[in-house]
Design a protein around this motif. Structure first.
Motif, PDB file in Angstrom:
ATOM      1  N   SER A 192     -16.837 -10.865   5.730  1.00 43.26           N
ATOM      2  CA  SER A 192     -15.918 -10.573   6.832  1.00 43.26           C
ATOM      3  C   SER A 192     -14.769 -11.564   6.857  1.00 43.26           C
ATOM      4  N   ILE A 193     -15.096 -12.818   6.665  1.00 38.62           N
ATOM      5  CA  ILE A 193     -14.062 -13.851   6.675  1.00 38.62           C
ATOM      6  C   ILE A 193     -13.095 -13.638   5.521  1.00 38.62           C
ATOM      7  N   THR A 194     -13.625 -13.295   4.358  1.00 33.75           N
ATOM      8  CA  THR A 194     -12.776 -13.043   3.195  1.00 33.75           C
ATOM      9  C   THR A 194     -11.844 -11.864   3.446  1.00 33.75           C
ATOM     10  N   LEU A 195     -12.375 -10.792   4.024  1.00 36.59           N
ATOM     11  CA  LEU A 195     -11.542  -9.625   4.314  1.00 36.59           C
ATOM     12  C   LEU A 195     -10.459  -9.964   5.334  1.00 36.59           C
ATOM     13  N   LEU A 196     -10.813 -10.726   6.350  1.00 38.10           N
ATOM     14  CA  LEU A 196      -9.818 -11.121   7.353  1.00 38.10           C
ATOM     15  C   LEU A 196      -8.735 -12.007   6.739  1.00 38.10           C
ATOM     16  N   GLN A 197      -9.123 -12.893   5.839  1.00 42.75           N
ATOM     17  CA  GLN A 197      -8.137 -13.740   5.168  1.00 42.75           C
ATOM     18  C   GLN A 197      -7.200 -12.898   4.307  1.00 42.75           C
ATOM     19  N   ARG A 198      -7.749 -11.902   3.636  1.00 45.33           N
ATOM     20  CA  ARG A 198      -6.911 -11.030   2.808  1.00 45.33           C
ATOM     21  C   ARG A 198      -5.914 -10.265   3.668  1.00 45.33           C
ATOM     22  N   VAL A 199      -6.370  -9.800   4.830  1.00 47.81           N
ATOM     23  CA  VAL A 199      -5.469  -9.089   5.745  1.00 47.81           C
ATOM     24  C   VAL A 199      -4.371 -10.032   6.226  1.00 47.81           C
ATOM     25  N   ASP A 200      -4.749 -11.244   6.620  1.00 47.66           N
ATOM     26  CA  ASP A 200      -3.758 -12.218   7.092  1.00 47.66           C
ATOM     27  C   ASP A 200      -2.738 -12.545   6.010  1.00 47.66           C
ATOM     28  N   ASN A 201      -3.216 -12.811   4.804  1.00 52.53           N
ATOM     29  CA  ASN A 201      -2.308 -13.148   3.703  1.00 52.53           C
ATOM     30  C   ASN A 201      -1.368 -11.990   3.384  1.00 52.53           C
ATOM     31  N   ALA A 202      -1.904 -10.786   3.368  1.00 60.43           N
ATOM     32  CA  ALA A 202      -1.078  -9.621   3.040  1.00 60.43           C
ATOM     33  C   ALA A 202      -0.020  -9.375   4.108  1.00 60.43           C
ATOM     34  N   THR A 203      -0.385  -9.510   5.373  1.00 63.54           N
ATOM     35  CA  THR A 203       0.604  -9.281   6.430  1.00 63.54           C
ATOM     36  C   THR A 203       1.667 -10.378   6.445  1.00 63.54           C
ATOM     37  N   GLU A 204       1.275 -11.611   6.175  1.00 63.32           N
ATOM     38  CA  GLU A 204       2.268 -12.687   6.073  1.00 63.32           C
ATOM     39  C   GLU A 204       3.231 -12.419   4.923  1.00 63.32           C
ATOM     40  N   GLN A 205       2.698 -11.967   3.804  1.00 65.52           N
ATOM     41  CA  GLN A 205       3.529 -11.647   2.641  1.00 65.52           C
ATOM     42  C   GLN A 205       4.495 -10.510   2.969  1.00 65.52           C
ATOM     43  N   LEU A 206       3.995  -9.478   3.653  1.00 69.13           N
ATOM     44  CA  LEU A 206       4.860  -8.359   4.040  1.00 69.13           C
ATOM     45  C   LEU A 206       5.996  -8.833   4.935  1.00 69.13           C
ATOM     46  N   ASN A 207       5.669  -9.627   5.936  1.00 68.19           N
ATOM     47  CA  ASN A 207       6.702 -10.141   6.845  1.00 68.19           C
ATOM     48  C   ASN A 207       7.726 -10.990   6.109  1.00 68.19           C
ATOM     49  N   SER A 208       7.250 -11.863   5.253  1.00 67.61           N
ATOM     50  CA  SER A 208       8.134 -12.761   4.524  1.00 67.61           C
ATOM     51  C   SER A 208       9.088 -11.995   3.609  1.00 67.61           C
ATOM     52  N   LYS A 209       8.545 -11.070   2.848  1.00 72.13           N
ATOM     53  CA  LYS A 209       9.378 -10.332   1.897  1.00 72.13           C
ATOM     54  C   LYS A 209      10.336  -9.378   2.603  1.00 72.13           C
ATOM     55  N   PHE A 210       9.899  -8.787   3.710  1.00 75.59           N
ATOM     56  CA  PHE A 210      10.798  -7.915   4.461  1.00 75.59           C
ATOM     57  C   PHE A 210      11.954  -8.732   5.038  1.00 75.59           C
ATOM     58  N   THR A 211      11.652  -9.929   5.516  1.00 75.46           N
ATOM     59  CA  THR A 211      12.698 -10.815   6.028  1.00 75.46           C
ATOM     60  C   THR A 211      13.680 -11.181   4.922  1.00 75.46           C
TER      61      THR A 211
END
Length: 112
Positions: free
Chosen positions: A5-24
């Protein structure tokens, strides 16, 4: 909370941060100003690279959802049964929110 569960949550967090960063990055490069051809070429490359990174992040999010669906179908995720004598849906929602907050606190401490 389990390691999976922790690994999946970390993957979600990393992916959303990456999406925000690249969109910016894409939005910032789209500012209108007079630019020469080399600057435009650099910005075009930046947009293509950012788009590719966003696609990879979205694929990672799709992997997480597929993993959750697979675990649900195979019975690895046990549904939480809400019993009326336990206080109704409000208590179930509070318990789930507490679990999510506990998990996010643990992820924040690990990444800090």
């Amino acid at each position: 909370m389990s390691n999976r569960s922790i690994t999946l949550l970390q993957r979600v967090d990393n992916a959303t941060e990456q999406l925000n960063s690249k969109f910016t990055d894409i939005v910032n490069s789209a500012k209108v100003s007079s630019k020469d051809k080399s600057a435009l070429a650099m910005e075009t490359y930046l947009v293509e690279e950012s788009t590719s990174a966003m696609v990879r992040s979205l694929e990672d999010l799709l992997f997480v959802t597929r993993s959750l669906k697979e675990a649900w179908i195979l019975g690895q995720i046990r549904p939480v049964v809400n019993k009326p004598e336990d206080g109704g849906e409000g208590q179930l929602a509070d318990e789930l929110l507490d679990k999510i907050e506990d998990t996010s606190d643990g992820v924040d401490k690990e990444t800090a």
